[in-house]
Design an enzyme around this catalytic site. Structure first.
Site, short mmCIF file in Angstrom:
data_model
loop_
_atom_site.label_atom_id
_atom_site.label_comp_id
_atom_site.label_asym_id
_atom_site.label_seq_id
_atom_site.Cartn_x
_atom_site.Cartn_y
_atom_site.Cartn_z
N LYS A 173 -0.87 -4.78 5.53
CA LYS A 173 0.40 -5.60 4.89
C LYS A 173 1.59 -5.09 5.57
CE LYS A 173 3.59 -5.50 2.25
NZ LYS A 173 4.76 -5.80 2.71
N GLU A 248 3.02 8.79 4.96
CA GLU A 248 3.72 9.07 6.03
C GLU A 248 5.35 8.80 5.38
OE1 GLU A 248 3.28 10.54 8.80
OE2 GLU A 248 1.23 10.42 9.19
N CYS A 282 12.15 7.84 10.65
CA CYS A 282 11.89 8.61 9.58
C CYS A 282 12.02 10.19 10.33
CB CYS A 282 10.35 8.57 9.48
SG CYS A 282 9.15 8.47 10.99
N GLU A 383 17.93 10.99 2.98
CA GLU A 383 17.76 10.05 4.16
C GLU A 383 18.84 8.78 4.29
OE1 GLU A 383 13.98 8.30 4.12
OE2 GLU A 383 13.82 8.79 6.38
P1 NAD Z 1 9.70 0.97 2.04
O1 NAD Z 1 9.07 1.91 1.17
O2 NAD Z 1 10.60 0.15 1.23
O3 NAD Z 1 8.63 -0.11 2.33
C1 NAD Z 1 7.55 0.24 3.32
C2 NAD Z 1 6.44 -0.54 2.94
O4 NAD Z 1 6.02 -0.73 1.71
C3 NAD Z 1 6.86 -2.19 3.31
O5 NAD Z 1 5.68 -2.85 3.82
C4 NAD Z 1 6.96 -2.77 1.69
O6 NAD Z 1 6.84 -4.26 1.66
C5 NAD Z 1 5.90 -1.94 1.12
N1 NAD Z 1 5.94 -1.83 -0.58
C6 NAD Z 1 7.39 -1.97 -1.08
N2 NAD Z 1 7.01 -1.75 -2.33
C7 NAD Z 1 5.65 -1.79 -2.50
C8 NAD Z 1 4.86 -1.59 -3.71
N3 NAD Z 1 5.17 -1.51 -4.94
N4 NAD Z 1 3.53 -1.29 -3.44
C9 NAD Z 1 3.06 -1.29 -2.40
N5 NAD Z 1 3.86 -1.51 -1.01
C10 NAD Z 1 5.09 -1.53 -1.32
O7 NAD Z 1 10.13 1.50 3.37
P2 NAD Z 1 10.99 0.97 4.30
O8 NAD Z 1 12.49 0.70 3.77
O9 NAD Z 1 10.42 -0.29 4.95
O10 NAD Z 1 10.72 2.10 5.52
C11 NAD Z 1 11.88 3.16 5.61
C12 NAD Z 1 11.12 4.38 4.90
O11 NAD Z 1 10.18 4.71 5.67
C13 NAD Z 1 12.13 5.77 5.32
O12 NAD Z 1 12.12 6.58 4.16
C14 NAD Z 1 11.34 6.20 6.55
O13 NAD Z 1 11.94 7.63 6.65
C15 NAD Z 1 10.05 5.90 6.22
N6 NAD Z 1 9.06 5.99 7.50
C16 NAD Z 1 8.41 7.01 7.54
C17 NAD Z 1 7.63 7.13 8.72
C18 NAD Z 1 6.58 8.35 8.98
O14 NAD Z 1 5.71 8.25 9.80
N7 NAD Z 1 6.76 9.29 8.26
C19 NAD Z 1 7.67 6.03 9.78
C20 NAD Z 1 8.44 5.12 9.41
C21 NAD Z 1 9.29 5.21 8.55
#
Ligand code: NAD
Length: 481
Positions: A173, A248, A282, A383
């Site tokens: 997804k 992650e 991240c 963040e």
């Molecule tokens: P997000 O949590 O909003 O979304 C991530 C994914 O989760 C998207 O595909 C989204 O559609 C999905 N999602 C949203 N609500 C959901 C739910 N209720 N159930 C299941 N899936 C759901 O994050 P974002 O804004 O896309 O990304 C930014 C965040 O990701 C930051 O906090 C960043 O630090 C983190 N990040 C971490 C890493 C790592 O490897 N540690 C890498 C990249 C980004």
């Protein structure tokens, strides 16, 4: 695109509801494409297809056969680097050189995991007389992969590459804001001969498609990359089925700089660590901790450099250091952080510039440095996910460690000193999943296990450990007398 943006088994199709999602160019704010808005019903179909593959042709393949398919896919990615770079650049608002790095890393993940697929094996264990005990390293089965928008190609590569190499069948997804490169990668997978159903892609919103994937009773493992808040929702959903997860999540990673730093060498790395991908990383080194005696000198040099930096459209003639933020929503979030910080009287130490062309409606944020940020202020704790650095002094080694470990996060840390003993004391003392000494970031770091502690998550992706995470151990005990 809507008719082909869900890959279920061997077929590209629209969402069952025929609903779509607009794709917006972050450099202009204009819609240029649309995607299928897959939901729970589409996820259910994708899981059935993945289960069929796992129980069928894909599951029966030997490790070396899996390796060869992944290798063909890697070769196709390599042959399409220009196209993938252009797609990612427009879809995510990444300047071309940055998007190119992502495409190259994606290729490396598939190359790496293709090479690793037939090198993962179990062990024999000394046991009682008359017994032989061995362990089998087996795939989980059907794995779910929830991907964020900041590094779609890289995160797809590290997660799906490792899971497939270990023999799982995947349902992916992607984030609703960034799907195009992943869809193209999936087309290349089919061209490479990946068996039907081994890879399924459902574009859609998190609360619809993502939530169903997390809660699906026939999904054996979830790999989630995203925010800590969503990560908690995914864990809760998976817990209802007692399924394992890899988390992650975010970070607020410190750069710990001592007075004996080689500042000339450090400077480009220290600044890149917080502006890379417009700060939407991240592992961004978004907290600058500097030994008090060197604080003015180091901060001054960082500020000089940041003042000359430019944020602008990815095709801007003046070659931006930062592209736009991903969306209007992300821009509003960053704006609200900056407004609150200013309202709290936190001093802006430096601001970059906006490029010509940044007035065309995109979501731009000039890089910014805040100085003397109190350690407990939200700017030092949360963040921002924009090109914003929070700088603060420390007194000595003990104080440096206290400051470095003084957030809820623990993803990465940078240590800048020429003193070898201090390097190792801090590397051991800092609570994070990765530590860099006199360097930061690893250009993707394909081979290097990556992941967090505390609120940054748990489990590891990348490297060989990343593939092990997509397996489980079965113990076979043979009594032969
Ligand atoms: P997000 O949590 O909003 O979304 C991530 C994914 O989760 C998207 O595909 C989204 O559609 C999905 N999602 C949203 N609500 C959901 C739910 N209720 N159930 C299941 N899936 C759901 O994050 P974002 O804004 O896309 O990304 C930014 C965040 O990701 C930051 O906090 C960043 O630090 C983190 N990040 C971490 C890493 C790592 O490897 N540690 C890498 C990249 C980004």
């Amino acid at each position: 695109m809507p008719d082909r943006s869900l890959l279920i088994g061997a077929a590209w199709r629209a969402a069952k509801t025929h609903e779509t999602i607009d794709v917006v160019d972050p450099s202009t704010g204009q819609v240029f494409e649309s995607l299928a808005r897959g939901d729970a019903a589409d996820i259910d179909d994708a899981v059935v297809a993945a289960r069929g593959a796992f129980d069928g042709a894909w599951g029966r393949m030997t490790a070396v056969e899996r390796s060869r398919v992944l290798r063909r896919w890697a070769d196709l990615i390599d042959a399409h680097l220009d196209e993938l770079t252009a797609l990612e650049s427009r879809d995510c608002g990444k300047p071309r050189p940055a998007a190119r790095v992502d495409a190259v890393c994606c290729h490396r993940y598939f190359e790496y995991y293709a090479g690793a697929a037939d090198k993962l094996h179990g062990e024999t264990i000394p046991f009682q007389d008359g017994y032989t005990v061995l362990t089998l390293r087996e795939p989980h089965g059907v794995t779910g992969h929830i991907v964020p928008w900041n590094y779609p190609m890289q995160i797809f590569g590290r997660s799906v590459g490792a899971a497939l190499a270990a023999g799982n069948a995947c349902v992916v997804k992607p984030a609703e804001d960034a799907c195009l490169s992943i869809l193209r990668l999936a087309e290349l997978a089919l061209e490479a001969g990946l068996p039907t159903g081994a890879l399924n892609i459902v574009t859609g919103f998190g609360a619809e498609a993502g939530a169903r994937l997390s809660a699906h009773p026939d999904v054996d493992h979830i790999s989630f990359t995203g925010s800590p808040e969503t990560g908690a929702l995914v864990q809760t959903a998976a817990a209802a089925n007692n399924r394992p997860v890899t988390m992650e999540l975010g970070g607020k990673s410190p750069q710990i700089v001592f007075g004996d730093v080689d500042l000339e060498a450090a400077l480009p790395i220290l600044t890149n660590a917080f502006i890379q991908n417009a700060g939407q990383t991240c592992s961004a080194g978004s907290r600058l901790l500097v030994e008090r005696s060197a604080y003015d000198r180091v901060l001054g040099a960082v500020c000089d450099r940041v003042s000359g930096m430019i944020a602008g459209p990815v095709d801007a003639a003046d070659d931006p250091n930062c592209g736009p933020l991903i969306s209007a929503k992300q821009k509003a979030r960053v704006d609200s952080f900056l407004e609150r910080a200013r309202g709290d009287g936190i001093a802006v130490a430096a601001t970059g510039k906006l490029a010509t062309g940044a007035d065309r409606g995109g979501f731009f944020q000039a890089p910014m440095v805040f100085g003397n940020v109190p350690r407990d202020h939200f700017l030092a704790q949360q963040e921002v996910f924009g090109p914003v650095l929070a700088a603060m002094p420390f007194e000595d080694e003990v104080d440096a460690l206290e400051a470095a470990n003084g957030t809820d996060f623990g993803l990465c840390a940078g240590i800048w000193t020429a003193d070898g003993g201090r390097q190792m004391r801090l590397a051991r003392g800092v609570r994070s999943g990765q530590v860099f000494i006199n360097s930061y970031g690893a250009g993707g770091g394909i081979e290097l296990p990556f992941g967090g502690v505390k609120k940054s998550g748990f489990g590891r992706e990348k490297g060989f450990d990343g593939m092990v995470s997509f397996t489980t151990v079965k113990t076979v005990t043979i009594r032969h007398g």
